[in-house]
Design a protein around this motif. Structure first.
Motif, PDB file in Angstrom:
ATOM      1  N   LEU A 171       0.877  -1.351  -0.119  1.00 17.15           N
ATOM      2  CA  LEU A 171       0.092  -0.124  -0.034  1.00 17.15           C
ATOM      3  C   LEU A 171       0.689   1.348  -0.086  1.00 17.15           C
ATOM      4  CD1 LEU A 171      -2.651   1.464   0.246  1.00 17.15           C
ATOM      5  CD2 LEU A 171      -2.527   1.056   2.624  1.00 17.15           C
ATOM      6  N   GLY A 172       1.811   1.143   0.827  1.00 14.38           N
ATOM      7  CA  GLY A 172       2.677   2.290   1.004  1.00 14.38           C
ATOM      8  C   GLY A 172       3.721   2.691  -0.505  1.00 14.38           C
ATOM      9  N   ALA A 173       3.914   1.708  -1.091  1.00  7.50           N
ATOM     10  CA  ALA A 173       4.610   1.792  -2.543  1.00  7.50           C
ATOM     11  C   ALA A 173       3.723   2.616  -3.438  1.00  7.50           C
ATOM     12  CB  ALA A 173       4.965   0.398  -3.040  1.00  7.50           C
ATOM     13  N   ILE A 174       2.372   1.980  -3.423  1.00  6.03           N
ATOM     14  CA  ILE A 174       1.187   2.424  -4.534  1.00  6.03           C
ATOM     15  C   ILE A 174       1.052   3.801  -4.235  1.00  6.03           C
ATOM     16  CG2 ILE A 174      -0.928   2.111  -5.264  1.00  6.03           C
ATOM     17  CD1 ILE A 174      -0.395  -0.965  -4.753  1.00  6.03           C
ATOM     18  N   ALA A 175       0.748   4.280  -2.834  1.00  7.38           N
ATOM     19  CA  ALA A 175       0.244   5.288  -2.332  1.00  7.38           C
ATOM     20  C   ALA A 175       1.333   6.650  -2.601  1.00  7.38           C
ATOM     21  CB  ALA A 175      -0.146   5.240  -0.978  1.00  7.38           C
ATOM     22  N   LEU A 211      -3.112   4.690   7.563  1.00  3.47           N
ATOM     23  CA  LEU A 211      -4.170   5.345   7.284  1.00  3.47           C
ATOM     24  C   LEU A 211      -4.117   6.559   6.525  1.00  3.47           C
ATOM     25  CD1 LEU A 211      -5.700   5.695  10.929  1.00  3.47           C
ATOM     26  CD2 LEU A 211      -6.611   4.168   9.121  1.00  3.47           C
ATOM     27  N   GLU A 212      -2.832   7.298   6.334  1.00  3.90           N
ATOM     28  CA  GLU A 212      -2.640   8.271   5.293  1.00  3.90           C
ATOM     29  C   GLU A 212      -2.302   7.566   4.202  1.00  3.90           C
ATOM     30  OE1 GLU A 212       0.627  10.477   7.093  1.00  3.90           O
ATOM     31  OE2 GLU A 212      -0.789  11.916   8.454  1.00  3.90           O
ATOM     32  N   PRO A 261      -7.050  -4.374   2.456  1.00  3.14           N
ATOM     33  CA  PRO A 261      -5.789  -4.271   3.316  1.00  3.14           C
ATOM     34  C   PRO A 261      -6.364  -5.318   4.431  1.00  3.14           C
ATOM     35  CG  PRO A 261      -7.161  -2.271   3.520  1.00  3.14           C
ATOM     36  CD  PRO A 261      -7.818  -3.028   2.495  1.00  3.14           C
ATOM     37  N   ARG A 262      -5.316  -6.038   5.019  1.00  2.79           N
ATOM     38  CA  ARG A 262      -5.967  -7.143   6.064  1.00  2.79           C
ATOM     39  C   ARG A 262      -4.715  -7.139   7.225  1.00  2.79           C
ATOM     40  NH1 ARG A 262      -5.830  -9.258   9.584  1.00  2.79           N
ATOM     41  NH2 ARG A 262      -4.082 -10.091   9.353  1.00  2.79           N
ATOM     42  N   GLU A 263      -4.530  -5.959   7.650  1.00  6.31           N
ATOM     43  CA  GLU A 263      -3.578  -6.009   8.728  1.00  6.31           C
ATOM     44  C   GLU A 263      -4.350  -5.033  10.006  1.00  6.31           C
ATOM     45  OE1 GLU A 263       0.404  -4.999   8.285  1.00  6.31           O
ATOM     46  OE2 GLU A 263       0.504  -5.707   6.231  1.00  6.31           O
ATOM     47  N   THR A 264      -4.044  -5.333  11.126  1.00  8.80           N
ATOM     48  CA  THR A 264      -4.505  -4.698  12.242  1.00  8.80           C
ATOM     49  C   THR A 264      -3.448  -4.545  13.473  1.00  8.80           C
ATOM     50  OG1 THR A 264      -6.598  -3.927  13.588  1.00  8.80           O
ATOM     51  CG2 THR A 264      -6.078  -6.495  13.164  1.00  8.80           C
ATOM     52  N   PRO A 265      -3.359  -3.649  14.196  1.00 16.82           N
ATOM     53  CA  PRO A 265      -3.958  -2.278  14.230  1.00 16.82           C
ATOM     54  C   PRO A 265      -3.313  -1.528  12.956  1.00 16.82           C
ATOM     55  CG  PRO A 265      -2.546  -2.377  15.929  1.00 16.82           C
ATOM     56  CD  PRO A 265      -2.647  -3.817  15.507  1.00 16.82           C
TER      57      PRO A 265
END
Length: 184
Positions: free
Chosen positions: A89-93, A129-130, A119-123
């Motif tokens: 997600l970080g790479a894409i964002a 979130l950003e 996404p499938r991680e928590t917390p």
């Protein structure tokens, strides 16, 4: 239709495996990209090697930036990243395109096609979130792997099908994976 399904190293590869099989049963052409961690998690959680997916879809190498899905001129109807790790997600964002997965996601966004991130991680912390917000602002749909319970699921497949039904709905693909709210 042509759908790209990407699998990362977050837990929840059962969603990807089930979605790929559902697309195959629906006669939809699927292209699968997996990170190395995604391959390992799928084998660990599902007992499935990436090579076995070739029965249901075209499997692409995440290092092959010359694969068809790396170009906007290759028409697809969307992409689903399921499960999506926070690293991916970080790479894409942040516009990274150094792997086929992140490049394909960038192509889908720039071509204004449907990108669904599961996404499938928590917390989650603020950076996660950003990054979700950045991806959403760029046009991605964020669909956390959080199945509903109003169908009174009794087996794990009912939970998996609930999420995959929502993904197929977002892609505009007709299916019968679950009963809809208000249906008998």
């Amino acid at each position: 239709m042509k759908i790209i399904v990407a699998v990362t190293g977050a837990s929840g590869s059962i969603y990807a495996y089930s979605l790929i099989r559902s697309l195959h049963r629906l006669g939809i052409e699927a292209y699968v990209i997996a990170t190395a961690a995604g391959e390992n998690v799928m084998k660990y959680e599902c007992g499935v090697e990436l090579g076995e997916i070739a029965e249901y879809a075209t499997v692409l190498n995440n290092n092959d930036l010359f694969a068809p899905v790396a170009s906007g001129s290759f028409k697809t109807d969307g992409m689903v990243i399921v499960p999506c790790s926070m690293n991916t997600l970080g790479a894409i964002a942040n516009g990274m395109g150094d792997t086929l997965l992140s490049r394909a996601a960038s192509v889908v966004l720039k071509e204004k096609r449907r990108l669904i991130i599961v996404p499938r991680e928590t917390p989650l912390h603020l950076i996660h979130l950003e990054n979700m917000l950045r991806a959403a602002r760029a046009g991605a749909d964020i669909m956390p792997a959080s199945p509903g319970f109003y169908n009174h699921p009794k087996e794990i497949w009912e939970l998996v099908n609930f999420m995959n039904a929502r993904v197929l709905d977002a892609l505009g693909i007709e299916h019968e994976l679950m009963k809809r709210w208000g249906e008998a």
